[in-house]
Design an enzyme around this catalytic site. Structure first.
Site, PDB file in Angstrom:
ATOM      1  N   ASP A  16      33.729  44.380  31.103  1.00  0.00           N
ATOM      2  CA  ASP A  16      33.002  45.529  31.649  1.00  0.00           C
ATOM      3  C   ASP A  16      33.557  45.931  33.019  1.00  0.00           C
ATOM      4  O   ASP A  16      34.119  45.109  33.740  1.00  0.00           O
ATOM      5  CB  ASP A  16      31.502  45.160  31.756  1.00  0.00           C
ATOM      6  CG  ASP A  16      30.623  46.383  31.903  1.00  0.00           C
ATOM      7  OD1 ASP A  16      31.096  47.513  31.667  1.00  0.00           O
ATOM      8  OD2 ASP A  16      29.443  46.208  32.274  1.00  0.00           O
ATOM      9  N   GLY A  17      33.376  47.206  33.355  1.00  0.00           N
ATOM     10  CA  GLY A  17      33.729  47.689  34.694  1.00  0.00           C
ATOM     11  C   GLY A  17      34.987  48.539  34.744  1.00  0.00           C
ATOM     12  O   GLY A  17      35.457  48.888  35.840  1.00  0.00           O
ATOM     13  N   ASN A  18      35.523  48.907  33.599  1.00  0.00           N
ATOM     14  CA  ASN A  18      36.739  49.738  33.582  1.00  0.00           C
ATOM     15  C   ASN A  18      36.501  51.086  34.264  1.00  0.00           C
ATOM     16  O   ASN A  18      37.342  51.568  35.021  1.00  0.00           O
ATOM     17  CB  ASN A  18      37.188  50.022  32.139  1.00  0.00           C
ATOM     18  CG  ASN A  18      37.631  48.777  31.414  1.00  0.00           C
ATOM     19  OD1 ASN A  18      37.791  47.725  32.021  1.00  0.00           O
ATOM     20  ND2 ASN A  18      37.841  48.897  30.104  1.00  0.00           N
ATOM     21  N   GLY A  19      35.343  51.671  33.963  1.00  0.00           N
ATOM     22  CA  GLY A  19      35.033  52.989  34.509  1.00  0.00           C
ATOM     23  C   GLY A  19      34.891  52.943  36.022  1.00  0.00           C
ATOM     24  O   GLY A  19      35.431  53.791  36.739  1.00  0.00           O
ATOM     25  N   ARG A  20      34.172  51.927  36.518  1.00  0.00           N
ATOM     26  CA  ARG A  20      33.977  51.814  37.961  1.00  0.00           C
ATOM     27  C   ARG A  20      35.288  51.488  38.678  1.00  0.00           C
ATOM     28  O   ARG A  20      35.552  51.955  39.777  1.00  0.00           O
ATOM     29  CB  ARG A  20      32.906  50.759  38.277  1.00  0.00           C
ATOM     30  CG  ARG A  20      31.495  51.304  38.131  1.00  0.00           C
ATOM     31  CD  ARG A  20      30.479  50.216  38.002  1.00  0.00           C
ATOM     32  NE  ARG A  20      30.510  49.636  36.663  1.00  0.00           N
ATOM     33  CZ  ARG A  20      29.930  48.491  36.341  1.00  0.00           C
ATOM     34  NH1 ARG A  20      29.325  47.782  37.275  1.00  0.00           N
ATOM     35  NH2 ARG A  20      29.978  48.046  35.108  1.00  0.00           N
ATOM     36  N   ASN A  64      28.196  52.345  22.256  1.00  0.00           N
ATOM     37  CA  ASN A  64      29.203  53.111  22.999  1.00  0.00           C
ATOM     38  C   ASN A  64      29.502  54.483  22.383  1.00  0.00           C
ATOM     39  O   ASN A  64      30.135  55.330  23.019  1.00  0.00           O
ATOM     40  CB  ASN A  64      30.506  52.301  23.164  1.00  0.00           C
ATOM     41  CG  ASN A  64      30.394  51.175  24.175  1.00  0.00           C
ATOM     42  OD1 ASN A  64      31.010  50.120  24.037  1.00  0.00           O
ATOM     43  ND2 ASN A  64      29.606  51.375  25.228  1.00  0.00           N
ATOM     44  N   TRP A  65      28.997  54.726  21.162  1.00  0.00           N
ATOM     45  CA  TRP A  65      29.141  56.065  20.559  1.00  0.00           C
ATOM     46  C   TRP A  65      28.386  57.115  21.372  1.00  0.00           C
ATOM     47  O   TRP A  65      28.630  58.313  21.216  1.00  0.00           O
ATOM     48  CB  TRP A  65      28.612  56.076  19.118  1.00  0.00           C
ATOM     49  CG  TRP A  65      29.391  55.216  18.174  1.00  0.00           C
ATOM     50  CD1 TRP A  65      29.017  53.999  17.698  1.00  0.00           C
ATOM     51  CD2 TRP A  65      30.674  55.506  17.586  1.00  0.00           C
ATOM     52  NE1 TRP A  65      29.992  53.501  16.852  1.00  0.00           N
ATOM     53  CE2 TRP A  65      31.006  54.411  16.768  1.00  0.00           C
ATOM     54  CE3 TRP A  65      31.560  56.577  17.696  1.00  0.00           C
ATOM     55  CZ2 TRP A  65      32.203  54.357  16.041  1.00  0.00           C
ATOM     56  CZ3 TRP A  65      32.756  56.513  16.959  1.00  0.00           C
ATOM     57  CH2 TRP A  65      33.064  55.421  16.166  1.00  0.00           C
ATOM     58  N   ARG A 188      23.401  41.330  31.969  1.00  0.00           N
ATOM     59  CA  ARG A 188      22.756  41.610  30.680  1.00  0.00           C
ATOM     60  C   ARG A 188      23.753  41.361  29.566  1.00  0.00           C
ATOM     61  O   ARG A 188      24.957  41.288  29.771  1.00  0.00           O
ATOM     62  CB  ARG A 188      22.205  43.027  30.625  1.00  0.00           C
ATOM     63  CG  ARG A 188      23.229  44.118  30.865  1.00  0.00           C
ATOM     64  CD  ARG A 188      22.627  45.506  30.673  1.00  0.00           C
ATOM     65  NE  ARG A 188      23.515  46.520  31.223  1.00  0.00           N
ATOM     66  CZ  ARG A 188      23.421  47.028  32.449  1.00  0.00           C
ATOM     67  NH1 ARG A 188      22.463  46.647  33.253  1.00  0.00           N
ATOM     68  NH2 ARG A 188      24.297  47.935  32.875  1.00  0.00           N
ATOM     69  N   SER A 190      23.825  43.269  26.606  1.00  0.00           N
ATOM     70  CA  SER A 190      24.245  44.531  25.969  1.00  0.00           C
ATOM     71  C   SER A 190      24.538  44.391  24.471  1.00  0.00           C
ATOM     72  O   SER A 190      25.545  44.917  23.978  1.00  0.00           O
ATOM     73  CB  SER A 190      25.446  45.133  26.704  1.00  0.00           C
ATOM     74  OG  SER A 190      25.160  45.352  28.061  1.00  0.00           O
TER      75      SER A 190
HETATM   76  C1  IPE Z   1      29.188  46.482  26.989  1.00  0.00           C
HETATM   77  O1  IPE Z   1      29.439  47.272  28.103  1.00  0.00           O
HETATM   78  C2  IPE Z   1      30.086  46.885  25.876  1.00  0.00           C
HETATM   79  C3  IPE Z   1      31.498  46.575  26.046  1.00  0.00           C
HETATM   80  C4  IPE Z   1      32.028  45.921  27.054  1.00  0.00           C
HETATM   81  C5  IPE Z   1      32.354  47.030  24.981  1.00  0.00           C
HETATM   82  P1  IPE Z   1      28.636  48.607  28.389  1.00  0.00           P
HETATM   83  O2  IPE Z   1      29.155  49.136  29.671  1.00  0.00           O
HETATM   84  O3  IPE Z   1      28.686  49.501  27.225  1.00  0.00           O
HETATM   85  O4  IPE Z   1      27.139  48.075  28.527  1.00  0.00           O
HETATM   86  P2  IPE Z   1      25.928  48.586  29.383  1.00  0.00           P
HETATM   87  O5  IPE Z   1      25.805  50.064  29.141  1.00  0.00           O
HETATM   88  O6  IPE Z   1      26.233  48.274  30.794  1.00  0.00           O
HETATM   89  O7  IPE Z   1      24.776  47.789  28.866  1.00  0.00           O
HETATM   90  C1  IPE Z   2      33.904  48.510  29.642  1.00  0.00           C
HETATM   91  O1  IPE Z   2      34.001  49.301  30.759  1.00  0.00           O
HETATM   92  C2  IPE Z   2      34.663  49.055  28.468  1.00  0.00           C
HETATM   93  C3  IPE Z   2      33.821  49.608  27.407  1.00  0.00           C
HETATM   94  C4  IPE Z   2      32.525  49.591  27.366  1.00  0.00           C
HETATM   95  C5  IPE Z   2      34.524  50.220  26.295  1.00  0.00           C
HETATM   96  P1  IPE Z   2      32.998  50.492  31.013  1.00  0.00           P
HETATM   97  O2  IPE Z   2      33.585  51.738  30.445  1.00  0.00           O
HETATM   98  O3  IPE Z   2      31.646  50.173  30.536  1.00  0.00           O
HETATM   99  O4  IPE Z   2      33.027  50.582  32.588  1.00  0.00           O
HETATM  100  P2  IPE Z   2      31.791  50.850  33.545  1.00  0.00           P
HETATM  101  O5  IPE Z   2      30.723  49.880  33.193  1.00  0.00           O
HETATM  102  O6  IPE Z   2      31.386  52.262  33.317  1.00  0.00           O
HETATM  103  O7  IPE Z   2      32.345  50.627  34.916  1.00  0.00           O
HETATM  104 MG    MG Z   3      30.038  49.295  31.372  1.00  0.00          MG
END
Ligand code: IPE
Ligand code: IPE
Ligand code: MG
Length: 237
Positions: A16-20, A64-65, A188, A190
């Site tokens: 998790d955290g790629n987006g941030r 994630n959809w 969490r 998730s």
């Molecule tokens: C969990 O991360 C799913 C994956 C890492 C693929 P999310 O970013 O989707 O989860 P939430 O929204 O923080 O619960």
């Molecule tokens: C996890 O990174 C990758 C996937 C859920 C596919 P996120 O895309 O959830 O990154 P954040 O949580 O928004 O930083």
């Molecule tokens: Mg995430």
């Protein structure tokens, strides 16, 4: 890595955290996912080297959809590209590929690519790499119940044990993970591996997935080695 440490047989990671990570750098989210794929290459190689037998990663959840179509498409595309790019390396590293989740809504082209890659890697046995893709823990449990119900039409099932129930899960051949890691500081689960993590140890780090390197995995394993796993009993020292 200290030779005396116990290496978990099965490690599962919520990447998790790629987006941030991307946001902090003024990049688009997809850049974060690309950096995350590079991080995964490194961690998978390292896990194989240190003797981890099963590595499960959460790559796309059934939730994630809900993300914008563009990001969903980008993630689907990235998975295909990852397989193309890594196929030969995976073979060299002795990686057997398992993809766990629902096939529903995944393009036939990507499904075919997954199948071809799995065939190509079927004799590999150093490490099993399990990608949870279009995976949801609740979905998995419900799918197990449905399998039982459909069998029940032919053979009458009246009672079932935990052990028997496990056999209806997606991957009965993979042992439960001893260690679950979540990056980016979220506490969490998730909807990841709900059934399988009944007694897993958790390790949560603030590090975003694209920054999670070999050192970070070492830290998680070190922390795992300090845990007192009691399974509800008492450990008299
Ligand atoms: C969990 O991360 C799913 C994956 C890492 C693929 P999310 O970013 O989707 O989860 P939430 O929204 O923080 O619960
Ligand atoms: C996890 O990174 C990758 C996937 C859920 C596919 P996120 O895309 O959830 O990154 P954040 O949580 O928004 O930083
Ligand atoms: Mg995430």
């Amino acid at each position: 890595m200290d030779k005396n440490l116990i290496i978990p047989n099965h490690i599962a990671i919520i990447m998790d955290g790629n987006g941030r990570w991307a946001k902090e750098r003024g990049k688009i989210r997809l850049e974060g996912h690309r950096a995350g794929a590079a991080s995964l290459e490194k961690i998978l190689r390292y896990a194989g080297e240190i003797g981890v037998k099963y590595l499960t990663v959460y790559a796309f959840s059934t939730e994630n959809w809900k993300r914008p179509q563009k990001e969903v498409n980008g993630l689907m595309d990235l998975f295909g590209k990852y397989l193309d790019k890594e196929k030969k390396n995976l073979k060299k590293q002795g990686v057997k590929l398992v993809v766990t989740g629902e096939k529903e809504n995944i393009s036939p082209k990507l499904l075919k690519k997954i199948e071809d890659t799995q065939k190509f890697l079927e004799d590999c046995e150093k490490i099993t790499f399990n990608i949870a893709f279009n995976y949801g823990g609740r979905r998995e449990i419900v799918s197990a119940v449905n399998k039982i119900l459909s069998e029940n039409e032919t053979k009458k099932i009246e009672k079932i044990t935990e052990e028997e129930f496990s056999k209806y899960m997606y991957r009965p051949e993979i042992p439960d993970p001893e260690l679950v890691i979540r990056t980016s500081g979220e506490f969490r689960i998730s909807n990841f591996l709900l059934w399988e993590i009944a007694y897993s140890e958790f390790y949560i780090t603030d590090v975003f997935w694209p920054d999670f390197g070999e050192n970070e995995l070492d830290k998680a394993i070190l922390s795992f080695n300090k845990r007192d796993r009691r399974y509800g009993g008492l450990n008299v020292k």
